[in-house]
Write a protein that holds these residues in place. Structure first.
Motif, mmCIF file in Angstrom:
data_model
loop_
_atom_site.group_PDB
_atom_site.id
_atom_site.type_symbol
_atom_site.label_atom_id
_atom_site.label_comp_id
_atom_site.label_asym_id
_atom_site.label_seq_id
_atom_site.Cartn_x
_atom_site.Cartn_y
_atom_site.Cartn_z
ATOM 1 N N PHE A 195 0.822 -1.199 0.000
ATOM 2 C CA PHE A 195 0.000 0.000 0.000
ATOM 3 C C PHE A 195 0.864 1.261 0.000
ATOM 4 N N GLN A 196 0.418 2.249 -0.774
ATOM 5 C CA GLN A 196 0.947 3.606 -0.682
ATOM 6 C C GLN A 196 -0.138 4.440 0.004
ATOM 7 N N VAL A 197 0.213 5.090 1.101
ATOM 8 C CA VAL A 197 -0.769 5.849 1.883
ATOM 9 C C VAL A 197 -0.364 7.317 1.934
ATOM 10 N N ALA A 198 -1.314 8.195 1.617
ATOM 11 C CA ALA A 198 -1.037 9.632 1.652
ATOM 12 C C ALA A 198 -2.277 10.382 2.149
ATOM 13 N N PHE A 199 -2.051 11.515 2.804
ATOM 14 C CA PHE A 199 -3.127 12.381 3.285
ATOM 15 C C PHE A 199 -2.913 13.784 2.720
ATOM 16 N N ILE A 200 -4.002 14.414 2.289
ATOM 17 C CA ILE A 200 -3.873 15.695 1.596
ATOM 18 C C ILE A 200 -4.047 16.899 2.519
ATOM 19 N N GLY A 201 -4.404 16.670 3.792
ATOM 20 C CA GLY A 201 -4.559 17.778 4.723
ATOM 21 C C GLY A 201 -5.763 18.651 4.435
ATOM 22 N N SER A 202 -6.812 18.056 3.899
ATOM 23 C CA SER A 202 -8.039 18.798 3.596
ATOM 24 C C SER A 202 -9.194 17.819 3.497
ATOM 25 N N TRP A 203 -10.401 18.301 3.843
ATOM 26 C CA TRP A 203 -11.591 17.478 3.669
ATOM 27 C C TRP A 203 -12.203 17.663 2.286
ATOM 28 N N ASP A 205 -10.644 19.004 -1.283
ATOM 29 C CA ASP A 205 -9.704 19.584 -2.238
ATOM 30 C C ASP A 205 -9.481 18.564 -3.360
ATOM 31 N N PRO A 206 -10.488 18.384 -4.249
ATOM 32 C CA PRO A 206 -10.365 17.384 -5.317
ATOM 33 C C PRO A 206 -9.118 17.517 -6.179
ATOM 34 N N PRO A 207 -8.692 18.729 -6.559
ATOM 35 C CA PRO A 207 -7.466 18.821 -7.364
ATOM 36 C C PRO A 207 -6.233 18.253 -6.653
ATOM 37 N N PHE A 229 -12.756 13.015 -2.757
ATOM 38 C CA PHE A 229 -13.096 13.360 -4.134
ATOM 39 C C PHE A 229 -11.834 13.751 -4.895
ATOM 40 N N GLY A 230 -11.771 13.365 -6.165
ATOM 41 C CA GLY A 230 -10.636 13.680 -7.020
ATOM 42 C C GLY A 230 -9.818 12.462 -7.354
#
Length: 341
Positions: A195-203, A205-207, A229-230
């Motif tokens: 698995f590659q796991v990442a978090f975008i720090g937003s609820w 932000d589709p882009p 989403f995205g």
């Protein structure tokens, strides 16, 4: 307009609604004392747009309760954390008997508001447990780890590279437990999967979610777990597969989204409405109403992928689903932050 923008616009057309005000049915100091045949006034406060996955399920359940005449419903969306307490107080002052929302970044303030309005019921999404010191403040969460586990089985059987990308909002318990359950399901059928796991720090932000997913695809992922989403847009553009979360987007991505873990907020909200009307609402943990055996979670129909998932995987899904529903099998609730491996 992008696919995600089209999808969000359609959801706004479907979900946007407002409710007429009504006289308060609860006398001060008598929490939830209302005539059972009359609707109660419910207000919801959301920090994101109602299109966002998690909030959309609460909104959907409230609209359904309003349609059948159990509640009169108003809501505010995209409320900043700095404004959250003010909006809570305004709704309490306006005579709403049940206030619904999420307090993940305003826990102390939300409880302070509840203390100031002991005749109101508060049903709030929270990472913490109920506290008798705040007797009118009940908590809920989306415990849909059961359905997430089942989607993991499907993903583990469908990957050809044994490399699955996972993009989440924040590494908080509400997200972590779903990712962990998904990973456990994938490993159950395919011990070799990574698995590659990442978090975008937003609820919302589709882009950014899309760009993060592209990076995971470049690193070898051939299936993506779309907690935000995205992500499904990235999978669609690259001709790969995605697993949905909380809502069913299969119709919008018929060649991309294989399966989704669905959250049904109706059991949670209906239980709260019943208790407010009966006058026995109190500080409780409503998290159990999100469990599959309570009707709070399900595996979405496979749609265009019906018959395309390996038979071995679907047999395991059916067996595990039956065992979960009967109580013979329990999906572990693991709130620890998932890591890439």
């Amino acid at each position: 307009m992008s696919n995600s923008s089209n999808f969000l616009f359609k959801r706004r057309q479907i979900l946007a609604a407002s409710a007429l005000g009504a006289l308060a049915l609860t006398a001060p100091g008598l929490l939830g004392t209302a005539y059972a045949e009359d609707p109660i006034k419910v207000a919801a406060i959301y920090t994101v747009p109602v299109e966002q996955q998690w909030v959309s399920r609460i909104h959907k359940a409230a609209l359904a309760a309003q349609e059948r005449g159990d509640i009169e419903y108003v809501f505010s969306e995209s409320v900043s954390n700095n404004d959250y307490e003010r909006v809570m107080r305004e709704y309490a002052e306006a005579g709403n008997e049940l206030i619904v929302g999420e307090a993940f970044a305003v826990e102390d303030a939300a409880r302070a508001v509840a203390d100031d309005y002991p005749d109101k019921a508060f049903l709030i999404g929270s990472s913490f447990k109920p506290d008798d010191a705040h007797p009118n403040f009940a908590v809920f969460d989306n415990y849909i780890q059961d359905a997430s586990y089942l989607t993991g089985i499907i993903a583990g059987a469908m990957t050809k590279t044994n490399n699955i990308g996972m993009v989440g909002g924040y590494p908080i318990p509400e997200v972590n437990r779903l990712m962990q359950a998904f990973m456990a399901g994938a490993k159950e059928i395919n011990p070799d999967v990574k698995f590659q796991v990442a978090f975008i720090g937003s609820w919302f932000d589709p882009p950014k979610a899309k760009e993060t997913a592209f990076a995971q695809i470049d690193a070898g992922a051939d299936i993506l777990y779309a907690e935000r989403f995205g992500v499904s847009d990235a999978a669609k553009e690259k001709g790969l597969l995605a697993i949905g979360n909380v809502i069913d987007t299969q119709a919008d991505y018929p060649d991309t989204v294989v399966a989704s873990a669905i959250w049904h907020f109706e059991p949670t909200l209906d239980a709260a409405i019943e208790k407010v009307k009966a006058g026995n609402f109190k500080a409780e943990d409503y998290g159990v109403y999100s469990f599959m055996k309570e009707g709070g979670a399900s595996l979405a129909p496979l749609g265009t992928f019906e018959g395309k998932v390996p038979e071995e995987a679907m047999k395991m899904v059916d067996e595990k689903r039956e065992a979960i529903t009967s109580g013979a099998f329990t999906v572990e609730i693991n709130d620890e932050e998932p890591k890439s491996n």
